[in-house]
Design a protein around this motif. Structure first.
Motif, mmCIF file in Angstrom:
data_model
loop_
_atom_site.group_PDB
_atom_site.id
_atom_site.type_symbol
_atom_site.label_atom_id
_atom_site.label_comp_id
_atom_site.label_asym_id
_atom_site.label_seq_id
_atom_site.Cartn_x
_atom_site.Cartn_y
_atom_site.Cartn_z
ATOM 1 N N SER A 171 34.122 77.178 22.256
ATOM 2 C CA SER A 171 34.354 78.031 21.422
ATOM 3 C C SER A 171 36.169 78.005 21.296
ATOM 4 O O SER A 171 36.577 77.118 21.717
ATOM 5 C CB SER A 171 34.068 79.512 21.648
ATOM 6 O OG SER A 171 34.701 80.379 21.006
ATOM 7 N N CYS A 197 33.427 74.759 17.964
ATOM 8 C CA CYS A 197 33.397 75.813 16.809
ATOM 9 C C CYS A 197 34.076 75.387 15.460
ATOM 10 O O CYS A 197 33.872 75.788 14.290
ATOM 11 C CB CYS A 197 33.701 77.267 17.198
ATOM 12 S SG CYS A 197 35.744 77.491 17.427
ATOM 13 N N GLY A 472 31.983 81.470 23.245
ATOM 14 C CA GLY A 472 31.184 81.435 22.000
ATOM 15 C C GLY A 472 29.884 82.020 22.127
ATOM 16 O O GLY A 472 29.400 82.406 23.257
#
Ligand code: MGD
Ligand code: MGD
Ligand code: MO
Length: 663
Positions: A171, A197, A472
């Motif tokens: 993330s 991401c 994430g």
């Protein structure tokens, strides 16, 4: 990113009662007193006044931590002034909450029971305190010691037939130091399967900018906003997602700049703004920001930008000297625009010829022009074309590589740009791998790895069997939730390094682990003493971030420590890296980054300067770093949207009190 509800409840209620939908008059001015009152309620409600305020005073200060809220930069010269907006405190409170998700919590709630809860409920349970394991066939997570957890992952990874059967997601809050170690471990293990991401976010910005101007990042600095004459905000809603950007826009307006908003929606924050840190301002009507608002059709940006360019060409309002000296591909581009028909442009963009002319006339009178954009442009099938049409228009006006002008993709996650810079990328360049190989004495894999969608397909098809996430919420953030859930359930092992409980923890492979880590706001102490990390903002500034809060649990490890212990457990004697030395003092990680990645010279000294330092950016100085040494015009067809009767074209936006999958 819809909030999920228990299915039982969902069946019983109509869509309206389900999400509490109601209609009301739109708000006309963004921020102001109500926003601040809401924010303070939020922070105090979570954490008590004292700790909340003390933490907030450290946000974005030179000796504090980088705000986890977004990637908008802080003013270069004066990072000592507390710079925060209504979102920063919410993000800080989310991490600084007093609530805890303990082993007892997991004993009391089965995974099936937790799956019935909403994302909001899961998030509100608080910080994870202990490594947890969900064993094969078990109904509940149970505690596990760190060493046992790393041994379990090592067995899982080392049993694979090929390293390419593992996927390592990132993330965008992971620091440069953690991200660099993580990719080093993954490449020593033997794969480039590093989806992140970014694949769902600004991937298209990088893909569009790299080949056209020579760098996959923005070219403007914060002070270019002070110098700009025109700022176009297209496909972006800073009022909700990057509130500190409104301050820059407000300053720009006071300096005489014109703001143009291009959006299918009247985004309140773009139209008028009250500055939360200026008391008198809060009492008045606010600054009117946008002087021109073009309500474009959804995905009507390519026709609109082609219309603007066609108008500039027809009225000979282009900077011919700049085009001749610095660009390639102009003749083909011009020939194509001559063929594009005005009827199609107006119909497909939804913008009248007069309004297109108004924008073109504004651009024709100026050359200090900035274009800012975010998800309204990047998340289309033709996203690369959207962004390259912006580059085309700017090149016509000679507006890249001079003060007050350029491209400004506004990043989302606070270190998503830095993660890419230090090597989180499934398609690494040979130059990067050569440098990594020279520094650490091993042969990194050369075959490109899986991005997010490839990873889901590989798990679905049984080609990937272990899933590891550095932060994430993969399940909820990826496009097809059902398909992703099935893919994750088909794996042998899923591992999540996380601060908070989320839905991805509840959709497990045959076995699953949750590894709790320190957050950005917390003190990080290693063998060599207290450490800080560094991050890169949307404008290529690298600066330090030092957590000050007491960690949520004494069992938490930092992300770099987790990577190092994992690497030792998995690679053992196979590794050529002294993981303990790197983690004992993060200066050692930064020295390694300096030796591998261009632009980090004197990293340890320069990162300690209050304002950090800028990474090199050729196009910013007017040097286009493409192989030809020129900026390239690109030709794109008009995207056609044929809708059958009764079909609607829909778009997604973030709601105000949401951060990606966190509600
Ligand atoms: N509060 C809060 N802040 C955040 C986040 C969050 O979830 N919450 N997320 C962070 C992250 S990771 C990111 S990437 C950024 C995202 O920041 P933004 O991109 O600003 O976020 P979105 O709400 O997705 O905004 C999309 C905008 O594009 C417009 N739009 C949609 N379709 C089109 C189109 O076809 N053409 C044009 N011209 N406009 C269109 C929408 O009306 C909306 O204004 O925010 C970051 N900051
Ligand atoms: N439907 C839809 N889907 C989207 C988007 C959209 O607009 N619509 N936007 C896309 C975009 S732009 C993005 S960037 C992605 C985001 O995708 P992700 O980055 O995967 O999702 P987040 O919701 O940001 O992740 C939240 C989780 O991160 C963990 N976390 C928070 N801080 C830390 C930390 O410091 N360390 C660690 N290890 N974990 C931490 C917490 O456990 C929290 O539950 O989503 C994409 N998905
Ligand atoms: Mo994002």
């Amino acid at each position: 990113m819809k909030p999920s509800r228990p299915p039982s409840e969902a069946n019983a209620q109509s869509p309206e009662t389900l999400v509490g939908l109601r209609t009301r008059e739109p708000v006309r001015v963004a921020a102001g007193i109500p926003a601040i009152v809401q924010t303070m309620k939020h922070v105090m409600g979570q954490d008590g006044v004292v700790k909340g305020t003390r933490l907030l005073l450290k946000v974005n200060q030179a000796n504090g931590f980088d705000c986890p809220g977004c990637a908008w930069p802080d003013p270069d010269g004066h990072r000592s002034i507390a710079e925060f907006c209504e979102n920063g405190p919410k993000a800080v409170a989310e991490e600084g909450t007093a609530e805890r998700v303990t082993p007892e919590f997991f004993r009391d709630h089965s995974v099936a029971e937790l799956s019935e809860q909403s994302d909001y409920w899961l998030g509100k349970r608080g910080r994870l305190t202990h490594p947890m394991v969900l064993r094969e066939g078990a109904t509940h997570y149970e505690p596990i010691e760190w060493d046992a957890a790393f041994a379990l992952i090592a067995r899982g990874l080392n049993a694979l037939e090929s390293p390419d059967e593992a996927v390592f997601y990132t993330s965008g809050r992971t620091s440069n130091e953690a991200a660099f170690l993580y990719q080093l471990f993954v490449r020593q293990f033997g794969t480039n399967n590093l989806p992140d991401c970014s694949n769902m976010c600004h991937e298209s910005s990088g893909s569009a900018l790299g080949p056209t101007i020579g760098i996959g990042k923005g070219t403007v600095k914060l002070d270019d906003f002070e110098k700009a004459e025109v700022i176009v905000v297209i496909g972006q809603n800073p009022g909700t997602n990057h509130p500190r950007m409104l301050t820059s826009l407000q300053h720009a307006v006071r300096n005489g700049a014109k703001i143009v908003a291009i959006n299918p929606l009247h985004e309140t924050g773009l139209l008028a703004f009250k500055h939360p840190q200026e008391l008198l301002h809060l009492l008045g009507k606010g600054t009117q920001l946008a002087s021109l608002f073009l309500q474009v059709r959804i995905n009507g940006d390519v026709p609109l930008l082609q219309g603007v360019a066609k108008e500039l060409l027809e009225t000979r309002a282009i900077d011919r000297d700049f085009v001749d000296a610095n660009t390639a591909g102009f003749a083909e581009y011009e020939a194509n625009l001559e063929k594009v028909n005005w009827g199609d442009i107006v119909e497909d963009s939804g913008i009248s010829r007069d309004q297109i002319r108004a924008l073109a006339e504004l651009l024709a009178r100026h050359d200090r022009i900035i274009f800012c954009w975010a998800m309204g442009l990047t998340q289309h099938k033709n996203a690369v074309a959207n962004i390259q049409e912006i580059v085309n228009v700017l090149l016509l006006r000679g507006s890249i590589g001079k003060p007050g002008a350029g491209v400004c993709p506004v990043r989302g996650h606070s270190n998503v740009q830095g993660d890419r810079t230090v090597g989180i990328y499934e398609q690494p360049s040979d130059a990067f791998l050569d440098a990594l190989s020279a520094k650490f004495g091993f042969s990194p894999p050369r075959k490109h790895g899986f991005d997010v969608v490839d990873s889901i397909r590989a798990m679905r098809d049984g080609r990937a069997k272990v899933f590891f996430a550095m932060g994430g919420n993969f399940l909820s953030a990826t496009p097809d939730t059902e398909a992703t859930a099935a893919a994750l359930r088909g794996t042998r092992l899923t591992v999540h390094v996380s601060t908070k409980l989320n839905r991805s923890h509840l959709v497990a492979g045959r076995q699953a682990l949750i590894l709790p880590c320190l957050g950005r706001t917390e003190e990080d102490c290693q063998a060599g003493g207290p450490q800080f990390v560094s991050v890169e903002n949307s404008m290529g500034v690298v600066h330090q971030s030092r957590g000050r809060a007491h960690p949520a649990s004494e069992r938490l490890l930092s992300e770099p420590a987790i990577v190092a212990r994992l690497a030792k457990a998995v690679l053992g004697e196979r590794s050529t890296v002294d993981w303990d030395a790197l983690v004992a003092n993060y200066d050692n990680i930064r020295s390694a980054i300096e030796q591998v990645i261009p632009g980090f010279d004197d990293y340890n000294a320069r990162v300690r300067q209050p304002a950090g330092f800028y990474l090199p950016n050729g196009p910013r100085e007017g040097k286009f770093t493409t192989p030809a040494g020129k900026a390239h015009f690109t030709v794109h067809p008009l995207p056609r949207q044929e809708l059958a009767p009764g079909q609607l074209l829909m778009m997604t936006i973030r709601s105000h009190d949401q951060f990606n999958t966190t509600i």
